[in-house]
Design an enzyme around this catalytic site. Sequence first.
Site, PDB file in Angstrom:
ATOM      1  N   GLY A  32      -7.650   7.623   7.505  1.00  0.00           N
ATOM      2  CA  GLY A  32      -7.864   7.841   8.942  1.00  0.00           C
ATOM      3  C   GLY A  32      -9.337   7.820   9.314  1.00  0.00           C
ATOM      4  O   GLY A  32     -10.219   7.585   8.482  1.00  0.00           O
ATOM      5  N   ASP A  55       0.861  -1.188   0.000  1.00  0.00           N
ATOM      6  CA  ASP A  55       0.000   0.000   0.000  1.00  0.00           C
ATOM      7  C   ASP A  55       0.901   1.243   0.000  1.00  0.00           C
ATOM      8  O   ASP A  55       1.827   1.340   0.801  1.00  0.00           O
ATOM      9  CB  ASP A  55      -0.864  -0.065   1.282  1.00  0.00           C
ATOM     10  CG  ASP A  55      -2.036   0.903   1.259  1.00  0.00           C
ATOM     11  OD1 ASP A  55      -2.398   1.379   0.178  1.00  0.00           O
ATOM     12  OD2 ASP A  55      -2.594   1.154   2.345  1.00  0.00           O
ATOM     13  N   THR A  78      -9.405   1.608   8.777  1.00  0.00           N
ATOM     14  CA  THR A  78      -9.919   2.210  10.011  1.00  0.00           C
ATOM     15  C   THR A  78     -11.012   1.371  10.677  1.00  0.00           C
ATOM     16  O   THR A  78     -11.002   1.197  11.899  1.00  0.00           O
ATOM     17  CB  THR A  78     -10.448   3.631   9.702  1.00  0.00           C
ATOM     18  OG1 THR A  78      -9.347   4.433   9.289  1.00  0.00           O
ATOM     19  CG2 THR A  78     -11.100   4.257  10.926  1.00  0.00           C
TER      20      THR A  78
HETATM   21 ZN   LIG Z   1      -4.585   4.882   0.704  1.00  0.00          ZN
END
Ligand SMILES: [Zn+2]
Length: 343
Positions: free
Chosen positions: A190, A83, A269
């Site tokens: 986030g 990632d 998340t």
């Molecule tokens: Zn990303």
Amino acid sequence: MPLVSMRQLLDEAAKGGYGVGAFNVNNMEQIQAIMEAARETKSPVIIQASRGARSYSQDKFLYHLMLAAAELYPEIPLVMHLDHGNSVETCKSAIDLGFTSVMMDGSLMPDGKTPSSFEYNVDATRQVVEMAHAKGVTVEGEIGVLGGIEDGHGAGGTGLEHVTDPDQAAEFVEKTGVDALAIAIGTSHGAYKFSRKPDGAVLKMDRLIEIHKKIPHVHLVMHGSSSVPKDLQDIINQYGGSLKPTWGVPVEEIQLGIRNGVRKINVDTDNRLAITGAIRKVFTETPEKFDPRDYLKPAREAMKKVVAERMKQFGQAGHAGDYSPISISEMAKKYSAQGVGVR
Ligand SMILES: [Zn+2]
């Protein structure tokens, strides 16, 4: 089943008209949670590690856990994906280790913070495509800049500063030959993505549809696509946490994306919230416990539940047995026969 290329998974997803969740991991329990969810729902799956995860785990540990997953769950097509690779060198180190797919995020400079130029992005991504395809490894690129910061990576902001331009997306794919394309449509990394339930002013699904119309054959990737459900926030707050109210990307918007070319959906998340809520509950209700298994087992179970739910919602459930794996070396032959850039 050996680790397979992401290109094969996404091509199959396009044929079947479904999306595939890409879940981030740092440790054994998270990998186990994903594999159990995949087995239960019969889903092909992408497991991904960020640079932060690679350094947290010493990536060799992570790699061997992934090999164990492939061995223990032979019926599940499984991709190991990097990632947000920040440079050609980072992508090379992942390919050398055995990742079957890498993301070259050239939307930012190698510092992982500063938005780059289109020319830099094309050049860096193209280099990774040439190197990766020679080994049969898949490449995801990014055009436009996502919002937020996670694991020290990201330009910050709301994600609306550099929304992807459809013409530029088409030119980028043409010039680089990427297998999948991450786009910026207002999502952020986030937990704090939106300060209210997102509408078209902050989550640009219309832009996604425009991009898909322009490049209908390209596998699109939605980053920052946790839904941040209220019940997971509530468990944390109920057991002593203090999350501020926040909204993620509603599942129905992701499903609209899947109907318009989205094949990979990144979720991290939601799993972090599930794990933390489960651990807080054990700590609060039974403060006398001190065996890590007493809280890691419920944490693993809570993450498995979220992942299984997403697998059903994204449509990948039931598709694990649709195809047999094409080896990475066979993929390399296919790429060399086609020439870089030909899709
Ligand atoms: Zn990303």
